[in-house]
Design an enzyme around this catalytic site. Structure first.
Site, mmCIF file in Angstrom:
data_model
loop_
_atom_site.group_PDB
_atom_site.id
_atom_site.type_symbol
_atom_site.label_atom_id
_atom_site.label_comp_id
_atom_site.label_asym_id
_atom_site.label_seq_id
_atom_site.Cartn_x
_atom_site.Cartn_y
_atom_site.Cartn_z
ATOM 1 N N ASN A 125 3.222 6.761 1.944
ATOM 2 C CA ASN A 125 1.964 6.065 1.637
ATOM 3 C C ASN A 125 2.166 5.123 0.457
ATOM 4 O O ASN A 125 3.009 5.351 -0.409
ATOM 5 C CB ASN A 125 0.872 7.070 1.283
ATOM 6 C CG ASN A 125 0.054 7.501 2.495
ATOM 7 O OD1 ASN A 125 -0.928 8.185 2.346
ATOM 8 N ND2 ASN A 125 0.453 7.096 3.685
ATOM 9 N N PHE B 290 -4.258 3.561 -0.356
ATOM 10 C CA PHE B 290 -3.122 2.962 0.336
ATOM 11 C C PHE B 290 -3.468 1.640 1.015
ATOM 12 O O PHE B 290 -2.583 0.958 1.518
ATOM 13 C CB PHE B 290 -2.602 3.936 1.396
ATOM 14 C CG PHE B 290 -3.693 4.527 2.243
ATOM 15 C CD1 PHE B 290 -4.420 3.753 3.128
ATOM 16 C CD2 PHE B 290 -4.010 5.866 2.130
ATOM 17 C CE1 PHE B 290 -5.437 4.297 3.900
ATOM 18 C CE2 PHE B 290 -5.023 6.426 2.906
ATOM 19 C CZ PHE B 290 -5.735 5.640 3.794
ATOM 20 N N HIS C 152 8.380 7.866 11.199
ATOM 21 C CA HIS C 152 7.863 6.616 10.640
ATOM 22 C C HIS C 152 8.953 5.550 10.456
ATOM 23 O O HIS C 152 8.640 4.412 10.085
ATOM 24 C CB HIS C 152 7.187 6.886 9.292
ATOM 25 C CG HIS C 152 5.827 7.507 9.406
ATOM 26 N ND1 HIS C 152 5.630 8.772 9.898
ATOM 27 C CD2 HIS C 152 4.590 7.035 9.100
ATOM 28 C CE1 HIS C 152 4.343 9.076 9.883
ATOM 29 N NE2 HIS C 152 3.679 8.025 9.411
ATOM 30 N N TYR D 97 -5.038 -40.510 -6.372
ATOM 31 C CA TYR D 97 -5.350 -39.134 -6.765
ATOM 32 C C TYR D 97 -4.111 -38.287 -7.036
ATOM 33 O O TYR D 97 -4.152 -37.358 -7.844
ATOM 34 C CB TYR D 97 -6.180 -38.450 -5.671
ATOM 35 C CG TYR D 97 -7.566 -39.005 -5.489
ATOM 36 C CD1 TYR D 97 -8.081 -39.980 -6.338
ATOM 37 C CD2 TYR D 97 -8.364 -38.559 -4.450
ATOM 38 C CE1 TYR D 97 -9.351 -40.488 -6.158
ATOM 39 C CE2 TYR D 97 -9.651 -39.057 -4.261
ATOM 40 C CZ TYR D 97 -10.132 -40.029 -5.127
ATOM 41 O OH TYR D 97 -11.391 -40.531 -4.947
ATOM 42 N N GLU E 24 -7.101 4.521 11.923
ATOM 43 C CA GLU E 24 -6.809 3.443 10.979
ATOM 44 C C GLU E 24 -7.332 2.146 11.601
ATOM 45 O O GLU E 24 -6.584 1.345 12.146
ATOM 46 C CB GLU E 24 -5.306 3.407 10.695
ATOM 47 C CG GLU E 24 -4.827 4.705 10.045
ATOM 48 C CD GLU E 24 -3.342 4.972 10.193
ATOM 49 O OE1 GLU E 24 -2.625 4.088 10.712
ATOM 50 O OE2 GLU E 24 -2.889 6.065 9.810
ATOM 51 N N ARG F 297 -3.687 -39.225 -10.663
ATOM 52 C CA ARG F 297 -4.860 -39.081 -11.515
ATOM 53 C C ARG F 297 -5.424 -37.662 -11.500
ATOM 54 O O ARG F 297 -5.965 -37.188 -12.500
ATOM 55 C CB ARG F 297 -5.937 -40.079 -11.068
ATOM 56 C CG ARG F 297 -7.031 -40.238 -12.085
ATOM 57 C CD ARG F 297 -8.178 -41.124 -11.676
ATOM 58 N NE ARG F 297 -8.028 -41.903 -10.463
ATOM 59 C CZ ARG F 297 -9.066 -42.305 -9.718
ATOM 60 N NH1 ARG F 297 -10.303 -41.949 -10.063
ATOM 61 N NH2 ARG F 297 -8.892 -43.038 -8.653
ATOM 62 N N TYR G 152 -4.268 17.550 3.366
ATOM 63 C CA TYR G 152 -3.724 16.544 4.286
ATOM 64 C C TYR G 152 -2.282 16.213 3.922
ATOM 65 O O TYR G 152 -1.948 15.956 2.771
ATOM 66 C CB TYR G 152 -4.564 15.270 4.235
ATOM 67 C CG TYR G 152 -3.949 14.122 5.008
ATOM 68 C CD1 TYR G 152 -4.005 14.094 6.393
ATOM 69 C CD2 TYR G 152 -3.294 13.081 4.358
ATOM 70 C CE1 TYR G 152 -3.433 13.064 7.120
ATOM 71 C CE2 TYR G 152 -2.723 12.037 5.066
ATOM 72 C CZ TYR G 152 -2.792 12.034 6.444
ATOM 73 O OH TYR G 152 -2.222 11.016 7.162
#
Length: 509
Positions: A196, A329, A84, A280, A414, A283, A54
């Protein structure tokens, strides 16, 4: 200038702190070089056997079943990077980009990604020359890793896209030439190795973690000073109380606060009308800030693991001469870590704002209304607390978890993604908001201590008081305070109070 030697072994988060402060030098140790060579040989052997791998001789994502001819293997790498490079929005800060590059190199040097030594050395040379790819902030869903951001990094190595040198943006090819470098031509598997991974979201989350650490310690310093200014009850810090609940963060925070207020000239003096129990926000500081510390510590361990992880795909295992495909990934660990940091930062600011409100209220603090004389003519700190309230409200909206979100991509291949980048990016604005909130409390607390006893702080609180007073004088009459708030917030973000408090996060070393 700091030098980081990358060995292929564990790198601490502390080692990476200088990356966010300015340019650094990196070096590949001989073992890291050998790791790279062995992993690349696995790829060469697989190609020689005509194995189907791949991203080496197949398409990407949903196109993984498309075989690529041997003559097109190099062209596949180039086109995959270009396709990309789809990030949009404002560019990431230079310090974050520098961190992405260093963390990517750490992962590659583990020797399971298959890139050539020459390509790793190109990354080294760019880091050392501080030639920083321009990486847009938006466009990643955190699986298959931070594809778009990392593509802009990979593109810069190839002379595509843009780079920044000394704050000036250049066309990548022009910038590389200016730095005396030539673009690389990526070989088989190298595009996938660079694209990746979750190095972008990891670097952004790490920046947020360091910022959260700084704000956390400033929040403790502010809380300790407010405890003195309001003559609070330090019995709530007694170690016996913390021990029987048992949370590590609570125990540690109470100990830090006890040290800060030890030998206070205020807290051991009884007077008529002194509260038996504090609200609070005073405290429960050990319980609230301790829980925040536990969250930040957990996030630090997760980020430290990811900094040292191999998170691309497929992966080379030279000892077995095998290539394995998996899902390292996926950014879910970082998405969770970033969400956890966001919740902690939100609460640090939230409890700080409540202490400010208490300081404003004369019936609660025992001090002048809104911490100023001649109230009415003077408004004092009334509007400063309003600013804090606005920032806390903004952070509460930003703290909504991102890690539970997912949207399918790549035609359903995906189908579950992490949103780790979204989760990490929002930490920067949240940290800054919280720094302003804590800075305002520091100004209020110093004013309150001046009103209570002329500003005589406990010995360990004195550095906090003095630092605040070096940025802002006692407020006698109304004046513009925005600049003073900015000045103290800058000290918060610079981590000055970490040294005063001594509350470094476990998991960073």
């Amino acid at each position: 200038m700091s030098t980081i030697t990358i060995t292929g072994e564990h790198v601490s988060l502390e080692t990476l702190r200088p990356v966010f402060r300015g340019p650094v030098q990196v070096a590949l140790a001989p073992q890291a070089v050998e790791n790279l060579r062995r992993a690349n040989q696995v790829i060469l052997d697989a190609i020689s056997r005509a194995d189907v791998v791949y991203g080496v001789n197949t398409g990407f994502g949903k196109l993984a079943d498309r075989r690529i001819s041997p003559s097109d293997l190099v062209e596949l790498q180039r086109r995959s990077v270009l396709s990309h490079m789809v990030g949009v929005g404002d560019p990431l800060p230079d310090d974050t980009v520098r961190a992405i590059m260093v963390i990517k190199l750490i992962g590659l040097a583990r020797g399971h990604s298959g890139i050539r030594v020459e390509t790793a050395e190109m990354l080294v040379n760019m880091i050392n020359a501080d030639v920083l790819p321009v990486i847009p902030t938006q466009g990643s869903v955190g699986a298959s890793g931070d594809l778009a951001p990392l593509a802009h990094l990979a593109g810069a190595l190839m002379g595509e896209g843009s780079v920044r040198i000394g704050g000036v943006t250049y066309n990548a090819a022009e910038g590389l030439a200016k730095a005396g470098m030539a673009p690389v031509e990526l070989g088989p598997k190298e595009a996938v190795a660079l694209l990746n991974g979750v190095q972008a979201s990891t670097a952004i989350a790490l920046r947020g973690l360091f910022g959260a650490e700084a704000v956390f310690n400033a929040g403790l310093a502010a809380g300790a000073l407010t405890l003195e200014a309001t003559a609070g009850r330090q019995v709530a810090l007694d170690d016996r109380i913390q021990q029987i609940r048992g949370h590590a963060g609570q125990i540690r925070v109470a100990g830090l606060l006890r040290r800060l207020v030890a030998d206070s000239a205020v807290l051991d003096v009884e007077f008529e009308g002194r509260r038996l129990q504090d609200p609070y926000c005073l405290r429960c500081q050990p319980q609230v800030m301790g829980a925040a510390l536990d969250l930040l510590t957990f996030a630090a361990h997760t980020i430290q693991q990811e900094v040292n992880a191999v998170s691309d795909n497929p992966l080379m295992f030279p000892d077995d001469d095998v290539v394995l495909s998996g899902g390292n990934f996926h950014g879910q660990p970082i998405a969770y870590a970033a969400d956890i940091i966001a919740m902690a930062v939100c609460e640090i600011g939230s409890i700080s704002e409540r202490r400010q409100a208490m300081l404003m209220d004369a019936s609660m603090s025992g001090l002048a209304p809104f911490l100023v004389g001649n109230a009415g003519l003077n408004s004092g700190f009334i509007m400063a607390q309003v600013t804090s309230a606005a920032l806390v409200a903004e952070n509460r909206a930003k703290a909504t978890p991102n890690s539970v979100d997912s949207i399918p991509t790549s035609a359903g291949q995906e189908d579950h993604v992490s949103m780790a980048t979204h989760a990490s990016v929002r930490l920067g604005p949240m940290v800054r908001n919280a720094a302003y909130v804590v800075a305002i409390e520091l100004l209020c607390a110093a004013q309150g201590l001046d009103l209570r006893n002329g500003g005589t702080a406990a010995p360990a609180n004195r550095p906090t008081y003095d630092l605040v007073r070096s940025k802002a004088e006692f407020l006698e009459d109304d004046r513009i305070m925005a600049g003073e708030m900015e000045a103290v917030a800058a000290e918060v973000l610079d981590g000055v109070f970490t040294g005063i408090v001594g509350g470094a996060l476990e998991g960073i070393a």
